[in-house]
Design a protein around this motif. Structure first.
Motif, PDB file in Angstrom:
ATOM      1  N   PHE A  96       0.829  -1.210   0.000  1.00 25.58           N
ATOM      2  CA  PHE A  96       0.000   0.000   0.000  1.00 25.58           C
ATOM      3  C   PHE A  96       0.861   1.257   0.000  1.00 25.58           C
ATOM      4  O   PHE A  96       0.563   2.237  -0.690  1.00 25.58           O
ATOM      5  N   TYR A  97       1.934   1.228   0.776  1.00 26.25           N
ATOM      6  CA  TYR A  97       2.813   2.399   0.872  1.00 26.25           C
ATOM      7  C   TYR A  97       3.503   2.667  -0.466  1.00 26.25           C
ATOM      8  O   TYR A  97       3.582   3.822  -0.915  1.00 26.25           O
ATOM      9  N   ARG A  98       3.987   1.628  -1.112  1.00 31.84           N
ATOM     10  CA  ARG A  98       4.699   1.787  -2.387  1.00 31.84           C
ATOM     11  C   ARG A  98       3.796   2.370  -3.457  1.00 31.84           C
ATOM     12  O   ARG A  98       4.234   3.120  -4.336  1.00 31.84           O
ATOM     13  N   ARG A  99       2.514   2.049  -3.389  1.00 34.33           N
ATOM     14  CA  ARG A  99       1.547   2.554  -4.375  1.00 34.33           C
ATOM     15  C   ARG A  99       0.913   3.883  -3.951  1.00 34.33           C
ATOM     16  O   ARG A  99       0.012   4.379  -4.628  1.00 34.33           O
ATOM     17  N   SER A 100       1.376   4.410  -2.813  1.00 37.11           N
ATOM     18  CA  SER A 100       0.862   5.670  -2.272  1.00 37.11           C
ATOM     19  C   SER A 100      -0.601   5.572  -1.852  1.00 37.11           C
ATOM     20  O   SER A 100      -1.300   6.581  -1.766  1.00 37.11           O
ATOM     21  N   TRP A 101      -1.054   4.353  -1.598  1.00 34.49           N
ATOM     22  CA  TRP A 101      -2.413   4.173  -1.076  1.00 34.49           C
ATOM     23  C   TRP A 101      -2.427   4.416   0.435  1.00 34.49           C
ATOM     24  O   TRP A 101      -3.497   4.595   1.018  1.00 34.49           O
ATOM     25  N   LEU A 102      -1.252   4.356   1.009  1.00 37.27           N
ATOM     26  CA  LEU A 102      -1.117   4.541   2.446  1.00 37.27           C
ATOM     27  C   LEU A 102       0.116   5.385   2.690  1.00 37.27           C
ATOM     28  O   LEU A 102       1.202   5.081   2.203  1.00 37.27           O
ATOM     29  N   THR A 103      -0.035   6.476   3.406  1.00 38.05           N
ATOM     30  CA  THR A 103       1.106   7.379   3.655  1.00 38.05           C
ATOM     31  C   THR A 103       1.507   7.437   5.110  1.00 38.05           C
ATOM     32  O   THR A 103       2.640   7.771   5.417  1.00 38.05           O
ATOM     33  N   ASN A 104       0.613   7.086   5.987  1.00 36.13           N
ATOM     34  CA  ASN A 104       0.901   7.163   7.421  1.00 36.13           C
ATOM     35  C   ASN A 104       1.154   5.750   7.968  1.00 36.13           C
ATOM     36  O   ASN A 104       0.232   5.056   8.381  1.00 36.13           O
ATOM     37  N   VAL A 105       2.430   5.340   7.942  1.00 37.81           N
ATOM     38  CA  VAL A 105       2.829   4.017   8.404  1.00 37.81           C
ATOM     39  C   VAL A 105       3.716   4.198   9.626  1.00 37.81           C
ATOM     40  O   VAL A 105       4.685   4.952   9.592  1.00 37.81           O
ATOM     41  N   LYS A 106       3.407   3.499  10.690  1.00 35.26           N
ATOM     42  CA  LYS A 106       4.210   3.588  11.907  1.00 35.26           C
ATOM     43  C   LYS A 106       5.650   3.174  11.613  1.00 35.26           C
ATOM     44  O   LYS A 106       5.913   2.150  11.006  1.00 35.26           O
ATOM     45  N   GLY A 107       6.581   4.009  12.038  1.00 39.38           N
ATOM     46  CA  GLY A 107       7.994   3.712  11.828  1.00 39.38           C
ATOM     47  C   GLY A 107       8.616   4.505  10.712  1.00 39.38           C
ATOM     48  O   GLY A 107       9.840   4.555  10.573  1.00 39.38           O
ATOM     49  N   ILE A 108       7.779   5.147   9.866  1.00 41.16           N
ATOM     50  CA  ILE A 108       8.299   5.958   8.765  1.00 41.16           C
ATOM     51  C   ILE A 108       8.208   7.448   9.156  1.00 41.16           C
ATOM     52  O   ILE A 108       7.135   7.911   9.521  1.00 41.16           O
TER      53      ILE A 108
END
Length: 312
Positions: free
Chosen positions: A300-312
């Motif tokens: 999800f993060y790589r596809r920009s579907w998710l931007t708020n990931v714990k640890g980033i």
């Protein structure tokens, strides 16, 4: 520039990816990678197949096999049933070169490492990349032993630039093997080297050992092969070639892109090969559980579907 890998048959898919990508991304305008594989198990056929892989990179290189007797280390605790991790200590004792770059087989080199051939190392025996602040290191035994300052770090041994003359002058390999025999540390020779190289090593730029299991590194490894500018290190379980990694490893798609360029392009984790193994420890099972979660998050993060990931 001399490059060293240490491998057995269980990591052959990883070795092909690591070696191919390193040669492929190497600037050979004034030098070429000279690759030596230290192994107790690989034979001439294995090296011939690896040679086929490297030839596909269309970049000059040379490849050599250095056979080693694993009984030299049979009294040491094995890592995943293998003593190959200790072969880099032997390489540092025996390589007749001024310096060499040791690289783990569980890597993908998406950066040009040729700049390290000119790095000023002075009289330092090694240069490597910090993994964590020393006081936060999972290698709690070494952290407790060193009791360092607040700015001290714990290093990862997956990529080490070794300056052979001061290394041998300080007898790093011999002292490391003595330490391992006496202490039997939980992180094997990495633990020993962190103790012996304390205040004696240089820091490499983090791009030369980008640890993929750390979410803080995900922004740097989310691109397609050729665009990450990182030497990516696949720490923990599963490795991209381990059983079922096709479905659970977060960066499998990137790793597969490079594997498809090698002579092992037909490899699958369920094939009857030495690389096929089930997790056989509690740590390995925990690694699979974390990997399944991270596979979804990273996708999800790589596809920009998710931007708020714990640890980033």
């Amino acid at each position: 520039m001399h490059i060293v890998f240490c491998a057995d048959r269980r990591v052959l898919p990883g070795l092909h990816v690591a070696a191919y990508s390193l040669v492929d991304r190497f600037d050979s305008s004034s030098d070429q990678p000279i690759i030596t594989v230290f192994s107790d198990a690989l034979d001439d056929d294995d090296i011939a197949l690896l040679d086929q892989t490297l030839a596909r990179a269309n970049n000059p290189y040379s490849l050599h096999l250095h056979r080693i007797d694993s009984s030299k280390f049979s009294d040491f605790p094995p890592l995943n049933g293998s003593w190959a991790t200790y072969y880099r200590l032997y390489a540092a004792q025996t390589m007749e070169v001024d310096r060499f770059l040791y690289v783990d087989a569980d890597t993908l080199c998406d950066v040009d490492v040729s700049e390290l051939r000119c790095m000023d190392m002075a009289d330092k025996p090694a240069a490597w990349v910090p993994e964590a602040p020393l006081k936060e290191a999972v290698d709690y035994e070494v952290a407790e032993q060193l009791k360092g300052n607040s700015d001290d770090v714990y290093f990862n041994a997956g990529v080490i630039l070794i300056n052979t003359l001061p290394w041998r002058k300080q007898q790093i390999s011999e002292r490391a093997m003595d330490y391992i025999a006496k202490k039997r540390p939980i992180f094997h020779d990495q633990s020993a080297l962190n103790v012996l190289l304390y205040d004696q090593a240089l820091k490499l730029d983090s791009k030369f050992n980008c640890m993929s299991n750390m979410r803080k590194n995900w922004p740097f490894i989310k691109h397609t092969y050729g665009k990450n500018n990182r030497l990516i290190h696949f720490l923990d379980y599963p490795k991209p070639w381990d059983l079922s990694a096709e479905w659970v490893h977060p960066q499998y798609e990137l790793w597969r892109t490079v594997l498809n360029k090698t002579a092992l392009q037909d490899f699958r984790s369920w094939h009857q090969t030495a690389a096929r193994k089930l997790p056989n420890s509690k740590k390995a099972w925990h690694g699979y559980q974390k990997s399944i979660k991270d596979r979804l998050l990273f996708s999800f993060y790589r596809r920009s579907w998710l931007t708020n990931v714990k640890g980033i």
